[in-house]
Design a protein around this motif. Structure first.
Motif, PDB file in Angstrom:
ATOM      1  N   UNK A  57     -18.740  -0.609   6.117  1.00 41.87           N
ATOM      2  CA  UNK A  57     -18.054  -1.813   6.637  1.00 41.87           C
ATOM      3  C   UNK A  57     -17.437  -1.613   8.018  1.00 41.87           C
ATOM      4  N   UNK A  58     -16.804  -0.442   8.239  1.00 41.31           N
ATOM      5  CA  UNK A  58     -16.134  -0.212   9.524  1.00 41.31           C
ATOM      6  C   UNK A  58     -17.126  -0.332  10.684  1.00 41.31           C
ATOM      7  N   UNK A 118      -8.839  -3.948  11.448  1.00 41.54           N
ATOM      8  CA  UNK A 118      -7.543  -3.393  11.059  1.00 41.54           C
ATOM      9  C   UNK A 118      -7.357  -3.514   9.541  1.00 41.54           C
ATOM     10  N   UNK A 119      -7.774  -4.667   8.994  1.00 39.06           N
ATOM     11  CA  UNK A 119      -7.681  -4.888   7.539  1.00 39.06           C
ATOM     12  C   UNK A 119      -8.564  -3.884   6.788  1.00 39.06           C
ATOM     13  N   UNK A 120      -9.767  -3.661   7.311  1.00 39.64           N
ATOM     14  CA  UNK A 120     -10.705  -2.696   6.715  1.00 39.64           C
ATOM     15  C   UNK A 120     -10.086  -1.295   6.665  1.00 39.64           C
ATOM     16  N   UNK A 121      -9.483  -0.858   7.785  1.00 39.69           N
ATOM     17  CA  UNK A 121      -8.843   0.467   7.831  1.00 39.69           C
ATOM     18  C   UNK A 121      -7.651   0.529   6.869  1.00 39.69           C
ATOM     19  N   UNK A 214      -0.847  -5.686  13.420  1.00 40.02           N
ATOM     20  CA  UNK A 214       0.403  -4.918  13.378  1.00 40.02           C
ATOM     21  C   UNK A 214       0.808  -4.573  11.953  1.00 40.02           C
ATOM     22  N   UNK A 215       0.660  -5.550  11.059  1.00 45.09           N
ATOM     23  CA  UNK A 215       1.020  -5.327   9.654  1.00 45.09           C
ATOM     24  C   UNK A 215       0.127  -4.244   9.050  1.00 45.09           C
TER      25      UNK A 215
END
Length: 310
Positions: A57-58, A118-121, A214-215
């Motif tokens: 996915x990344x 960012x969500x994936x990580x 950021x979250x």
């Protein structure tokens, strides 16, 4: 009024500099940057495509991110380069609208792709056991499709708001591409409604995706600091730090450009614009991939395969 091309003569792009002596060195510099941008991003896309170890996915998100980089730097750089080389700085009404529309589309898509990455990580590092279920191939396609869909709709609103009024007098755009702030300055109809619409949408897109990023990274940082193994902690920290540098350059220059009132804009705008239109697409493939052990291993594997074929 927008009565088609016959009532809308050409715009003149004043370009990045008004000093004739600076045009040749800038042409050389920007040509080099554009070539590196294409080579880096297309190279990364090809590598992900041919290396089975990168079918994750990344890297799926990264290929779309690289595609957006290639597209929006191509919307801007070739025109800027020909202007610097030949000094012909005119652009047709349709060309100006098209350039701005495609630029707005790919930059907005890039914000949403950064949020998806960012969500994936975040899921990979904070919830490794449920990663395969949460970030499934179907979920990846849905996130990318949504990124482009929101970007298409946003670009239509940005373009309609920017070019919807009437233009009169000298159409001299004080910039190196057709951007909303310098184009709106040339309108002779009232632009306050357009400015509010553009500002509100840019704020929603920028702050919304920025908040997700950021979250995600603050949760990642929290998880990394709790890791027991020092090498693992250092590796995760390095990855996050390099991603955040890229995000900061991109968002910092975008916010500077689009989240300040029109009256505040001045000479520094072109410098800020160079960062997200020219520099950021060149740096991204290096920041996101070349410091990665997986990419280095895939490059080595491809090199071995090529040498075996020879």
């Amino acid at each position: 009024a927008m009565g088609g091309n016959h009532t809308q003569p050409k715009f003149i792009l004043l370009g990045i500099t008004d000093a004739p002596w600076a045009e040749a060195p800038l042409f050389g510099l920007f040509l080099l940057i554009y070539i590196i941008t294409l080579a880096g991003n297309i190279g990364l896309m090809v590598l992900v495509w041919v290396a089975p170890s990168l079918h994750t996915p990344m890297y799926f998100f990264l290929t779309h991110f690289s595609l957006a980089d290639v597209c929006y730097s191509t919307v801007i750089s070739p025109k800027m380069l020909t202007d610097l080389l030949f000094g012909n700085k005119t652009i047709s009404w349709a060309g100006c609208v098209t350039q701005f529309h495609l630029f707005a589309l790919f930059v907005t898509a890039e914000c949403y792709l950064l949020a998806a990455m960012a969500y994936d990580r975040h899921v990979a590092i904070c919830h490794p056991l449920s990663y395969v279920l949460v970030v499934s191939p179907r979920a990846c396609w849905q996130l990318v499709a949504c990124s482009y869909l929101v970007a298409c709709l946003s670009a239509l609103i940005y373009t309609g708001s920017t070019f919807g009024g009437s233009f009169c007098g000298p159409r001299r755009v004080d910039h190196f591409f057709c951007d909303t702030v310098p184009v709106l300055r040339l309108a002779c109809s009232d632009t306050r409604g357009s400015e509010v619409a553009i500002f509100a949408l840019a704020a929603a897109n920028g702050l919304g995706t920025g908040a997700v990023i950021l979250l995600s990274y603050s949760r990642i940082l929290h998880a990394v600091l709790r890791m027991r193994s020092a090498p693992g902690r250092a590796r995760a920290f390095r990855t996050c730090a390099s991603h955040l540098v890229s995000v900061s350059v991109f968002y910092g220059s975008l916010f500077f450009m689009y989240l300040q009132p029109a009256s505040r804009h001045g000479g520094r705008d072109k410098v800020a614009s160079v960062f997200y239109t020219v520099v950021s697409p060149m740096l991204n493939p290096f920041i996101y991939s070349l410091r990665n052990t997986e990419v280095k291993a895939a490059l080595g594997e491809c090199r071995r395969r090529v040498l075996n074929l020879c």
